[in-house]
Every structure is written in structure tokens, then in C-alpha cells.
Enzyme design. Sequence first.
Site, PDB file in Angstrom:
ATOM      1  N   GLY A 154       0.788  -1.225   0.000  1.00 42.56           N
ATOM      2  CA  GLY A 154       0.000   0.000   0.000  1.00 42.56           C
ATOM      3  C   GLY A 154       0.821   1.276   0.000  1.00 42.56           C
TER       4      GLY A 154
ATOM      5  N   CYS B  43     -28.023  -9.001 -16.203  1.00 38.35           N
ATOM      6  CA  CYS B  43     -27.415  -8.779 -17.518  1.00 38.35           C
ATOM      7  C   CYS B  43     -28.383  -9.243 -18.597  1.00 38.35           C
ATOM      8  CB  CYS B  43     -26.096  -9.531 -17.639  1.00 38.35           C
ATOM      9  SG  CYS B  43     -25.400  -9.445 -19.300  1.00 38.35           S
TER      10      CYS B  43
ATOM     11  N   CYS C  23     -26.465 -12.316 -20.641  1.00 39.26           N
ATOM     12  CA  CYS C  23     -26.156 -13.621 -20.072  1.00 39.26           C
ATOM     13  C   CYS C  23     -26.942 -13.905 -18.793  1.00 39.26           C
ATOM     14  CB  CYS C  23     -24.663 -13.756 -19.806  1.00 39.26           C
ATOM     15  SG  CYS C  23     -24.116 -12.867 -18.334  1.00 39.26           S
TER      16      CYS C  23
ATOM     17  N   CYS D 248     -23.167  -6.997 -18.792  1.00 40.80           N
ATOM     18  CA  CYS D 248     -21.941  -7.126 -18.006  1.00 40.80           C
ATOM     19  C   CYS D 248     -20.872  -6.178 -18.547  1.00 40.80           C
ATOM     20  CB  CYS D 248     -21.378  -8.547 -18.100  1.00 40.80           C
ATOM     21  SG  CYS D 248     -22.382  -9.784 -17.293  1.00 40.80           S
TER      22      CYS D 248
ATOM     23  N   CYS E 295     -19.018 -12.294 -19.748  1.00 40.85           N
ATOM     24  CA  CYS E 295     -20.368 -12.361 -20.301  1.00 40.85           C
ATOM     25  C   CYS E 295     -20.418 -13.340 -21.484  1.00 40.85           C
ATOM     26  CB  CYS E 295     -20.783 -10.959 -20.748  1.00 40.85           C
ATOM     27  SG  CYS E 295     -22.527 -10.816 -21.163  1.00 40.85           S
TER      28      CYS E 295
END
Lengths: 325, 256, 365
Positions: free
Chosen positions: A44, A253, A256, A278, A284
Site C-alpha cells: 500500500g 445482464c 447472459c 456485463c 459475459c
Amino acid sequence: MTTASAEKTAENGAGEEGYNFAYLDEQTKRMIRRCILKAVAVPGYQVPFGGREMPLPYGWGTGGMQVTASIIGHDDTLKVIDQGADDTTNAVNIRRFFARTAAVDTTEVTAEASIVQTRHRVPEDPMTEGQILVYQVPQPEPLRKLEPREIECRKMHAYKEYGLMQVSLYEDIARFGEIATSYSYPVMVNDRYLMSPTPIPKFDNPKMHDFPALQLFGAGREKRIYAIPPFTKVKSLDFDDHPFEVQQWEENCALCGAEDTFLDEVILDDRGGKMYVCSDSHYCARRRAEGHRGTLSDSAAAAYAAAVGAADRPSEDGESAEWVT
Amino acid sequence: MSPLMRVHSLSHAFGNLLACSDISFELHGGEVLGVVGESGSGKTTLLNCLSARLTPTNGIVEYDLRGRGLTDIYTLSEPERRLLLRTDWGVVTQNPRDGLRMGVSAGGNVGERLMAVGARHYGEIRQEAEDWLSKVEMDLGRIDDAPKHFSGGMQQRLQIARNLVTKPRLVFMDEPTGGLDVSVQARLLDLLRGLVRELNLAAIIVTHDLAVARLLADRLMVMKDGKVVETGLTDQVLDDPHHPYTQLLVSSVLQV
Amino acid sequence: MYVAVKGGEEAILNSHKLIAEERRGDPAVPELTLTQIKEQMQIAVDRVMTEGSLYDRDLAALAIKQAQGDLVEAIFLLRAYRTTLTRFGETLPIDTAKMAVRRRISAAYKDLPGGQVLGPSYDYTHRLLDFALAAEEGAGEPQAEEAAETVAEAMPRVTEILNHEGLIEEEIALNDEEPVADLTREPMEFPADRDMRLQNLARGDEGFLLALGYSTQRGFGGNHPFAGEIRLGEVAVEFAPEELGFAIEIGEITVSECQMINQFAGSAERPPQFTRGYGLAFGHCERKTMAMALVDRALRARELDEVIEYPAQDEEFVLYHSDNVEASGFVQHLKLPHYVDFQSELQLIRSLRRRHTEETLEAAE
């Protein structure tokens, strides 16, 4: 200092004439790899590095490209996504760059890639140990909007003075009743450093936690590299009584039928008609290949795919992806 | 009883200019020390040196750190000093702009110190902010407004609440009522006097206003040209000044 | 059905073809040669070399041609090329006191050793469009007459003249032991020392520096500058190969240099004396060097114990925003898709609006 001329003739015989493998010279790559090691050692923490000019503009992924160029080898397979999709112009362009300068294999299949370079998304498919996810970072400093001064920001990190960041979340709740940050949602890494997850939607934040793959972040213009080693604690900032939450959609979606992915809103006409699909184009398409269907009829879905050039199209290295129906 | 703060031979120079010279004193818990003198006498420089914001050229400033006893504050690391400044100490500046975040709501301003030391419960932080806003007699309806829209007196009350929320033992104040209307001043002074007594706060108050000093301070230090020319109990110094400069100061203002 | 634009490789390739066609313009018109650009667009070439950080007139000319005359784009092209070059070593510092001077003026003294040499300049031209240049036969072959006497060999710098009396600060590196900072190899660090600041300014955008320098004159800063000396000419570049142990001349470059002299009232540590601001650029870039010298001086506020209150004095502000390659890239990256972030914001604003409506309704009840 004099070794570079030998490097310049692309030894692999495959990269761009006159340039080293993956564009950067070996000295620069070593310098960047040292910075990456430091970044991994201090999760980080933003490591300053001597960023180079790349042949793509600043803000277009030069940091991610330098990281990728420094870690990529002949045997790697690269996937590049922008907004979750493999086929957006910038993703195509960066993939072309590495295909041209490093002649590596490219793929759209998350599981097949050894390196995934991304802008603004974490892939929906899980990544595993041994894979590396490289993020392009426009602004590495999570405190910048609250404190424009670099010197002061670095002190705040060094002394772990993050009260001000929490104040900004407090202000959101006081004003809006919720934390009104939907992307670039700040996280604490390993209980020590406050980190910007880059402008990924907060939907993707939970994926960063305990992630099996190595996550590397490169900011070219700001010349910073940072990292999250595999299986590291990543916590999105919040309050005990206003816990962190991710976006949810009432819709699924349309292509899909996925219920748990980040959805792009697609405007269908100028009368408010829209559908959701998606944002992860590969995910997808794979689901559709597996027989999943959304509300959109097959013929409409095919028309959509043809229009966006998304699914039923060979990838640019000429290999037809296996999952294409 | 050991003092809360002990200052020994403190001097500070800006280049050739000696802003304060050879100052020593002790301050005990719950005691309010007034530092008076005209502008340019070195009061503010002294206050900055005492509050760990300006390293003095010479001398020692010791503070009774919780769990550590009297410690030279300039031997502390910068993060330790910064932590001290936002926990066990408070600083109330003359210009609220220097002490408040003008774009952050009143509640956020008060809550910041709590969050800085780890508070993570929104409801509790807000409750605490409300308590302190009522203690400084602010309208709770303004809790979500930013201080840039507040009057000078309200900004000053907010600054006080923001400092006191971590229950400091020592507060530094630089002309806390400067620039306010007389009636607003009087209300603020009343409030400050009440809070200091109620919370058993120690305070060092720099002011050029002897009326403020008389109302708030137990003891006075009179400064001229960077030096302390007279010290003593407030009533003593004001009613029976010994040094000619103090006499001049006292005679040049209306008696209170 | 209307669909979101998700372009692919083909679109990119087509876009390249279109821009190449545009760049070429009408094929009936002869194509511009690099020699023409190099010889007749010299000041553009000089700017691209300076901000591109690479002294190579041919490549700069190529970059200008390739960028269709967009100098910021040309600078970017040159930088991206430069970054791949091998570094053999560092030259010795160039010595502008030994410059073969073509132009040298001082606004501080009427006359001075070596004299004022006006040289090539647009300064005293009337800015009237010269239609003779538009004629078919063009400019012809203008020839300047040779001067009766040659330019003086000894041309001491004005700042050195002042230095004899101790009226101006000495130009001393703060720490000579340390290697000179190099922004092309290491990231900027704050507080930034003067070597790093000067390198940043030399690479910095001329327009940005011009505006900042101007702001110090208008009151956003108060340096009271005098153009102590501006000179243009050729200097030798020397390199000392390790194997050789001594310096050899490896070539000659053209540079513009500006030394600004500024009032300084003195501080606790320093007596009142003139202070310096410095500007240097490749080729003929006089405006850039003057602006750079003003900004350099303004950025010395910290070192000279001045109050920092104006943009030009603020090193984080100036140094972080001076580079046009960085700035242009980041401003234009807004063209990249941001659908995911925008979608997140859409979600958020819908939810906030819903909450707002509910609260308003509740309040109404």
C-alpha cells in the site's frame, strides 16, 4: 551503461525493430523491478520511481505499461482490459503495443492470462496464485482531493494520520445519508497504508481483499508504484454503523442473465429505453457460450454483439477464442 | 505537586531579531496563565514555542506527558508532537480560518479529532459533536452547516468545541476574542470562564486586552520587547502594578 | 438499435489512415521536406528540441512534420524517442562565457565590455504581414552585410561585472558533492533543489512559463527584474571519457541564455544585494529563457526566506504542472472511456435522488 546497444537489437527476433524487448531498456526495467519489490514489501505504500516517457500519452496507462513491460517475459500471456472489456480502443491499443514490442501471446480469457493489465475494473472471473493484475493509476494519492500538497500528504502517510479521510466520509453521511463515493473508494491495506484502489467501482473493492494474485499499481505521470501482495488484508473505509456496501442492480445482464456482476447501462433509444449488460465482456461471452441467457432474444443479442464487435470476433492475434460459439 | 508544564530559559530569535528572551515559568493543572503586552512584544512567538509549533533557539519546554512525566517536547518526534497537539492539547487561534476547516460541517469539525484517534461509529461521533456544540451554546440546527457561513462569534465557539472534544488538559489561546464585537466578546468570555472551571482546564492565553486577562487568568505575565517584566497573581498585577510598563498598560485602559 | 461505441482495432487503424491522409493534405502540393522544416522553421525546431530535451534538429524536424505542426505533440514524440536512447555519460557543463556570440544584449547597462550586439531578432521589426513572402518567388536570398568590426572576443557576463563589487549573490551550487538531479531518471522530490527546478523549467511548457513569469510582473509576485543579459550563440560541448582522463570537444550546440537580476532587500542571513534568476534553452528560444528566469527567481522564495504567497513561488504548483507532455496526456485522457465510473455515479445519484424524494414526501406528511 554500454550494454543497452546490444539490447536494442531485439534479440528475440520478434519485437519491434530498433527497440528493446517490451520497449523499455533493461536498466530501466531493473529499476522498476526494484521499486516493485519495495512496493510488495510495504503493501500500500507509494514508491516513487523514475518513470519514463512512453509512446502513449500520460493518463492513458503509461504507469501500468511500464510495470507490465518490466515484468513481462517471452512466455507470458497478456490480457488487457479497459472498463472491464477487452475490446475498448485503449485496451486494444495497449495490447497491440505489447504484441508489437514484446511479441507475447495475448488472450481475452482471464484464466489463461499470466498478466492482466486493467483500467478501472477487476475481472469478474476469479484470479489465482501466480497471476498478476496490473492496474493503471491516474492519481495514486488517496488524500490528494483533501490535501493538494505532496509534502503534507507524505507526512500524513508516514504518521498514519488518516482522520481527515474519515472526516470526508462523515461529511458524506451527514449530507447524503450515505457514503457518496462510488469509485476510487479508499481502502486501508494491511492495517497500515491508506491506498487508492484506482478508479475501479467500489463494487470491485471486496475482490482486492485476500486476493490470490499479486496486484501491482503503476502511476506513470505521478511516478509512483504500489502493490498488494497475495492474500493481504484490504479494508474499505467505513463506519461501524454505516458499513461499506457495494452497488447493486435491480436488473440482470440482458445478454447472459448474470445477477452478480457490474453492469454497464446501454442506451437503446432517445426515449429512455435501456438495458444492462456485463461490463466484463469476456465473462459475459463465456457465460453465453455455456448456455446462460438474459432477457434479450438470441437474435437481438447477436445483433448487439456484432454491433459492438464484442463476442463473435477472432482476437487480433488471429486465434479464435475457444469459448466463442 | 509537579507542574503540568515547565519552561526554562526559553529564547527565540528570527535572524538578529530576538523575539523572546530568557523566559521561565511553571504552569500547574487547572491553572490559567495570561500573557499580556502590546503587539510585537513576543507573545505569539512565545505561544508558538510553547505549543510545539516553533522550535525555540534556546531553552527547554517540558510537559507532563500522560504516562511519561515531564518531557522536553522538542525531543519528541514530529508525529508525537502532532499527536499531542490534537489530543492532550488544544489550540484556539485568533483567526478561526487557521483553526477550523471552513468547508467541513460543524459536526465534522468537532468530530475530526475523534476520528483521528480512531472513532469509527458515526452515530456516537455525531452525538459527541452535538454535546459539545450545546456546551458552547451553538444551535444544533447548524450542525451540518460549514463554518464559512457562520458569524465570527459562532466560528470561535466552534473552534473551542473542536479543541475540547478530546478532553485536553492544556489549551493555548491566541487573542481568542480578538476581532469580535464587545457584546459577542462578553458572551464568549463567560463561556470560556465557565468551561475552564468546569473541565479543570489549564490554559495559556495570549492577549493585549487586560479585561480578558482579568476575567480568565489566575496569573499574569507581562511582556515587553521579548522579555517578561512582571509576573504575579492577576489581581495583584492589575491593581498594584510594580513595573513602569505595567503601570502604563493598566492606566491606558479603562478599569474593569 | 443504437449501441454504445466500443471500437476495436480496425477503427484504430482506420483512424491512423485518416490522420495520415490529413497530414499529407492536397497531394497536388509538393510534400514538405525535413530540410525545409529544419532550415525555415528553425524556431519551432528549437522549441521542440528544448522541451523535448533532445538536441537533434533532424529528429525535431521529423517530429514537427509527423505531428502536422502541433508542437506539443512533436515534443511528446521526441521525448518518447529520447527515453529509449542509451546514455553514454555526462558532458562537462557548457561555458556560456566562452560562447561564440551572435546576439548579446543587456538592459541593465547602456554600454559594457564587449558591447551590445543586437544580432538576429524580431524585436524591432514592425509586425506587418510581409506580403513579399507570400509571392510565388518567395523571399529570395536575403543577405545581411558583414559588420565593419568583428564581435569582441572577450565578452564577460554582466553578472560577473556586478560580482566584482559583491553587488550580486555568488552563483554557487548548494552542494557540489551531490550529482546533478536528473528528472528523466528519478522522480521529482519536494522540497526540490534548484538543479531539479531548473531542469523542470527548461523542459517546461513555454506558454505556461510565460504566463507565470508575466504574473510575477503584474503583481502576483514582486521580483523587480532587470534583463541583466540575454545571449544567443554557439558553445562547445565537452566530454571526458573515463579511458581518456581528459575532456575532448565533441561538438557545438546553439543555446539562448538569460540572466535576470532582481532586487533583494536582504534577510537575517543575507545583506541586501541583487539576486539571480536563470534561463537556458536549446537554439533560439529567447522568450522561453526570459520567462524561465523570472519563474526560477520566484521559486527561490523559500531559499531567500521570502513569504510564499503567489502561484509562481509555489514549487509544487509550478513544477507539477509545467510539463506539457504530462498535462496534455492527462487532460486528453478524459477522452478515454469512463463508463464504469460514470455508471457508478449514475447509480449513486439515482439513489440520492430517491432518498431526497422520500425525505421530501415524509416532511410533507
